[in-house]
Design an enzyme around this catalytic site. Structure first.
Site, short mmCIF file in Angstrom:
data_model
loop_
_atom_site.label_atom_id
_atom_site.label_comp_id
_atom_site.label_asym_id
_atom_site.label_seq_id
_atom_site.Cartn_x
_atom_site.Cartn_y
_atom_site.Cartn_z
N SER A 102 0.78 -1.23 0.00
CA SER A 102 0.00 0.00 0.00
C SER A 102 0.82 1.28 0.00
O SER A 102 0.24 2.36 -0.12
CB SER A 102 -0.95 0.01 1.19
OG SER A 102 -2.00 -0.91 0.98
N PHE A 160 -9.60 -12.06 0.71
CA PHE A 160 -8.57 -12.70 1.53
C PHE A 160 -9.06 -13.03 2.93
O PHE A 160 -8.29 -13.02 3.89
CB PHE A 160 -7.32 -11.80 1.59
CG PHE A 160 -6.75 -11.51 0.23
CD1 PHE A 160 -6.44 -12.53 -0.64
CD2 PHE A 160 -6.55 -10.20 -0.18
CE1 PHE A 160 -5.93 -12.28 -1.91
CE2 PHE A 160 -6.04 -9.93 -1.44
CZ PHE A 160 -5.73 -10.97 -2.31
N ALA A 161 -10.34 -13.36 3.03
CA ALA A 161 -10.88 -13.79 4.33
C ALA A 161 -10.14 -15.02 4.83
O ALA A 161 -9.98 -15.22 6.03
CB ALA A 161 -12.38 -14.06 4.22
N ASN A 201 -9.12 -0.47 -0.29
CA ASN A 201 -8.30 -0.53 -1.49
C ASN A 201 -9.06 -0.09 -2.73
O ASN A 201 -8.46 0.36 -3.71
CB ASN A 201 -7.76 -1.94 -1.67
CG ASN A 201 -6.66 -2.26 -0.68
OD1 ASN A 201 -5.56 -1.74 -0.77
ND2 ASN A 201 -6.96 -3.11 0.29
N THR A 339 2.27 2.61 5.38
CA THR A 339 2.65 1.22 5.55
C THR A 339 2.23 0.43 4.32
O THR A 339 1.37 0.88 3.55
CB THR A 339 1.95 0.62 6.79
OG1 THR A 339 0.59 1.03 6.79
CG2 THR A 339 2.61 1.08 8.06
N GLY A 340 2.83 -0.73 4.14
CA GLY A 340 2.47 -1.55 3.00
C GLY A 340 2.41 -3.01 3.37
O GLY A 340 3.31 -3.52 4.04
N SER A 366 4.23 -11.92 6.04
CA SER A 366 2.94 -11.23 6.13
C SER A 366 1.95 -12.12 6.87
O SER A 366 2.20 -13.30 7.09
CB SER A 366 2.39 -10.89 4.73
OG SER A 366 2.09 -12.07 4.01
#
Length: 416
Positions: A102, A160-161, A201, A339-340, A366
């Site tokens: 992000s 992405f649940a 997003n 942040t990303g 991640s």
């Protein structure tokens, strides 16, 4: 493989006494001889030992590797622990490229602010003026989109649940912008236009569509012409829909939702689900250059930079402008950047208000909340220094990132 990463990280730690400092004009890409530079005016000296310890803690908590590059006027501090590749055991290096997630949003916002300065865009005009029929509410403005106040549902919450199955379902897919917006519009909106901040997003997918409509060029072309080439960001790329990271890079590892399950190598992907919201590739060096240039007024006029810093609350110790986040640290210092998070990578890129001190940091993991919480502390070490060592920074959960399941929001109250 985990033990190999730990052994390699320990070897690197033994080889380096601490984060090393070198003059910026002569800094090699790897640790070199010590040097000195002017400290940031009226700012606490950075705690470079504390910053090093944060990286080592992140590694112990499950990140294959972690690294940081801190630039303070004409002095650079950097270090890396652990591995860039769990199979080969190659050590992580600050010369490695990675997916920045992000932080891409700052690139997109800069392009739109430049277009506003060129009179091709009005921030308070409805998106409808430029993209007729795209959104169901004609009251949604460009400013609402860039400040996450459009109310558009974040399609990645559903996508992405479940972290690994969700990722594998889209790893090789190529989406159009409209397909991603349609996924959002299938869900109720979160707020009325101009309402409270609600990270999504979808907003920066719309931003990408605006860039392409107003310029007639692909987003990657505009990034290159307006930011990458002028700043000579030689490690920064937008390869969508390509799946590979050019040159030397750190591999990224996604943590499954099931505790104890093996990490998933998520390096190769189209990142098409993110595009203008999160598909840029860069390095710690380039991110520092970018943020320093932005805050230093080299990418937009003073007027447009002020627009970027019209803040709305996004938590008790943070605020959001136009594609830019402000974090208020425990020592009273505020830092500016983003942040990303993208599968396999979690990164920070922040700078002081004048851009003269900047930090870029990465963990090549991640969906690991403990690691994420730890990496947040790089900001305290870099900008607050040693006097906050015993102080617990008052922080709140950051925005939901692309690979974080909605049922597992990050908590910044966890202990190491």
């Amino acid at each position: 493989m985990v033990s190999a990463a730990v052994v390699r990280g320990t070897a690197v730690t033994a080889a380096l006494v601490s984060l090393l400092a070198v003059p910026a004009h002569a800094a090699p890409l790897e640790p070199g001889t010590a040097g000195s530079g002017a400290p940031a005016a009226a700012a606490p000296a950075p705690d470079v030992t504390g910053l090093w310890n944060v990286l080592r803690t992140a590694q112990r908590q499950g990140a294959p590797g972690a690294m940081a590059r801190l630039e303070d006027h004409d002095t650079i501090h950097w270090a890396a622990v652990g591995v860039a590749d769990r199979k080969t055991g190659r050590a992580l290096s600050n010369s490695d490229r990675f997916r920045i997630g992000s932080i891409t949003k700052v690139f997109s916002a800069v392009v739109l602010l430049q277009l506003a300065e060129e009179k091709k865009l009005t921030l308070d005009a409805p998106v409808e003026r430029y993209l007729p029929g795209l959104l169901p509410d004609k009251r949604i403005t460009v400013r609402h989109v860039l400040s996450h106040r459009s109310g558009l549902h974040d399609y990645t919450n559903d996508m992405f649940a479940r972290s690994v199955p969700g990722f594998e379902a889209v790893r090789k897919k190529v989406f159009t912008y409209r397909q991603l917006v349609s996924r959002s519009l299938a869900k109720p909106r979160t707020t009325k236009p101009g309402g409270a901040y609600s990270y999504s997003n979808t907003n920066f997918v719309v931003a990408g569509m605006l860039i392409e409509k107003l310029t007639g060029h692909a987003v990657g072309t505009e990034y290159r012409n307006r930011i990458i080439e002028p700043l000579m960001l030689t490690d920064t790329f937008y390869v969508h829909p390509g799946t590979k990271i050019p040159g030397r890079y750190a591999r990224g590892y996604l943590t499954p939702d099931t505790a104890g399950a093996a990490l998933v190598d998520a390096t190769e992907q189209t990142a098409s689900w993110a595009q203008s919201a999160g598909a840029v590739i860069s390095s710690t060096r380039d991110l520092n250059t970018f943020l320093s240039a932005l805050l230093g007024g080299r990418l937009t006029s003073r007027t447009q930079l002020a627009q970027m810093q019209r803040w709305v609350p996004s938590g008790s110790t943070q605020a959001y402008g136009l594609g830019l986040r402000r974090r208020d640290l425990s020592c009273g210092v505020s830092v500016y950047g983003h942040t990303g998070a993208v599968q396999g990578y979690y990164s920070y890129a922040f700078a002081s208000k004048d851009g003269k001190r900047s930090l870029a940091a990465l963990a090549n993991a991640s969906n690991n909340g403990t690691v994420h919480n730890t990496m947040l502390r790089t900001l305290e070490s870099a900008f607050c220094g040693k006097q906050t060592k015993k102080a617990r920074p008052a922080v709140t959960p950051v925005e939901r990132h692309e690979d974080i399941a909605p049922g597992n929001p990050l908590s910044f109250d966890d202990e190491d």
